[in-house]
Scaffold this active site. Sequence first.
Site: not given
Ligand SMILES: Cc1ncc(C[n+]2csc(CCOP(=O)(O)OP(=O)(O)O)c2C)c(N)n1
Lengths: 180, 565
Positions: B54, B116-117, B166, B479
């Site tokens: 979803e 349920f659900q 429903k 990042m």
């Molecule tokens: C759902 C979610 N969890 C954690 C984060 C924190 N976060 C921001 S950037 C990042 C790293 C992303 O790594 P990657 O997808 O390998 O991309 P890159 O930065 O290497 O291009 C994280 C963990 C987020 N933005 N979203």
Amino acid sequence: MKQEFNITIFSENHIGLLNRITIIFTRRKINIESLTVSASALKGISKFTIVVNETQDRVMKVVSQLEKVVDVMKAFYHTNDEMIFQEIALYKVPTEALYNTDKIEKMVRNAGARILEITREYTVIEKTGHKEETQALFEQLNEFHVMQFIRSGRIAITRDPIERLSEFLKERDAMFDALD
Amino acid sequence: MATKRITGSQAVILSLLEEGVDTIFGYPGGAIMPIYDALYDFDKHVTHILTRHEQGAVHAAEGYAKVTGKAGVCFATSGPGATNLITGIADAQIDSIPLVCITGQVASPLLGTDAFQESDVVGISMPVTKWNYQVTSAEEIPDAIAKAFYIAQSGRPGPVLLDIAKDAQFQELDFEYKKCTKIRSYIPEFPVDPFKVKEAADLINAAKKPLLLFGQGVIIANAEDELKAFIEKTGIPAAWTLLGLSALPTDHPLNVGMLGMHGNYGPNIKTNEADLIIAVGMRFDDRVTGKVSTYAKNAKIIHLEVDPAEINKIVKADVPVLGNARNSLAMLMENVQQNKHDAWVQEFRDCDKIEYEKVIQKDIFPEKQGLTMGEAVRIASEKTNHEAILVTDVGQQQMIASRYFKFKHSKSNVTSGGLGTMGYGIPAAVGAQLGAKDRKVVTFVGDGGFQMTLQELGTIVQNKLPVKIILLNNNFLGMVRQWQQLFFEKRYSFTELTNPDFIMIANGFGMPAHKVTKREELEAGIQKMMEHDGPYLLEVVVEKEDNVFPMVPAGASVSDIILEA
Ligand SMILES: Cc1ncc(C[n+]2csc(CCOP(=O)(O)OP(=O)(O)O)c2C)c(N)n1
């Protein structure tokens, strides 16, 4: 500087709206000191009175967020000075205490309170006023062991000679007409 | 219109058709089965895309909404189906994306019994929807759907959710549809105040160093032409926010680039030198302002904004102009003088030169051995003649792609801005491609984010969507690793990944894929992908520890932007 503000909200009377309104406060970690909701003078429109202790800047921002809620028609905020407000309090005391001394009767008289019901076991006293006043009466009566005490949320009315809601509704209708 | 007797479920579908819906993203389950059963008879009128989760459905609906400007529609069942939508709804709420989410709910007599659900979806989604409503009788359906579309798409758009019990789906009603055009408690946008316009025009006419900042409000209001005409008449340089990307062609002579933490050098430092800021359809997000107390202190602020709650929320406006950006820009246009600010614009170009030498050249034309994200982005943009729709996930690859991908057309940037939702990219590309069938959709995703929603490769293949996916693999949550390097003494706490064989994964889904590790192969690899008729995944193995610069360190002033570590 934090101070008491009265936030007044005019809204549709819809299920779940109270929740939508309170989460705006919760999200900003603002405590609601008092909340009253009931039908307003306008048919189908509810009126909320919410009291918070906050800075004016935060209150202004909360009011704009409240107005964003689809079912909210209009929200206002006012300081205590700008409003006339009241709370109502009920006190249940043992009737025996009234027989033994005339102290309670004097307290009631001095506080401008009134007796609603007397039974063999208990007497119910009612007082309207500001929180400090209803609280003061509680402290006095408690000498005789108040059995139950309840205070309502605040209700308030503006001192403003201009009725800002009516003004708003006029402007809104003009705007809607322009859109049609 | 004559009424006819139909079931609530049929009313749901007919109402959607009345709203012009051509695509629905969803996932069935017990509590929404009657609606799915009704849908079965309408496959000629509406396309339903079965996603693999979803979350995929809701991000796809967001991607669709971003490129079409129309509400994205998604279906989910009660309980876990509905809760799986929440991340995407929160994303749409903070990025002002119109969505109509329809969830099934247990039959109304069972509400509140832990059936349920059963989950309290109206309660759960309340903080992240513009409006939501629970339908418990079939009669309510047409009006509820009409209201949902009106609210989602008017004023400042946003997600709405209808939770339909429903039993209401089974009940019959006399169907009649009337579009919603007015709600007495809701003013979607205010008419522009000509006095404010005059005040704003006076400031604009007198300014020596004006800078215009524009955001997604321009795209939502279809105000691209008005924006362009306005800056051309006044000669005012204009910078876009992350969500404003593509509202103006990248190469427009007055486009001075991107604001924000990883934006361009010029617009960031010049914000604090400008004597006038004209903010159009943007909300002074903290990633744009850096430290607010030192932000644009030499400038008067004009704020053109549709949402009254944004006025003075972060930055005090000297002249707020409420209303939609298209109307307010058009009115401003009539009140401003023809002007030029050549010397001031040149200062931005001088900054560009510094940024190019210190950062950009090394990013997009690197000479070191390892591949960079920047060169992959540059080539992908070139190979699509800068005409493609850019979809990004979140992280370094998002910032690099936003910096170096070029745009010629509006509504061409699909990214998760306010929420920064990893896992957004692949499903959003599904929706973007369905919303813009004739356009090329190029998606950049990191190795981390890819693994959050990669099951949607299945959706792409099943529906033969020619989405081009460029997986920039640095073997890190890049990042976060960058921040660890710069601000946590290189303590790489849980950011390195042992990755699967991405090519095998794509192939396993039936998607052709190719891996590039050397510069000599990169251009040909991208060329081949772009020429391929159908979906394609290109894995580009990039340097593991490259950083995104420039950078406004968290909590610093925009003028303290750094070009290198
Ligand atoms: C759902 C979610 N969890 C954690 C984060 C924190 N976060 C921001 S950037 C990042 C790293 C992303 O790594 P990657 O997808 O390998 O991309 P890159 O930065 O290497 O291009 C994280 C963990 C987020 N933005 N979203």
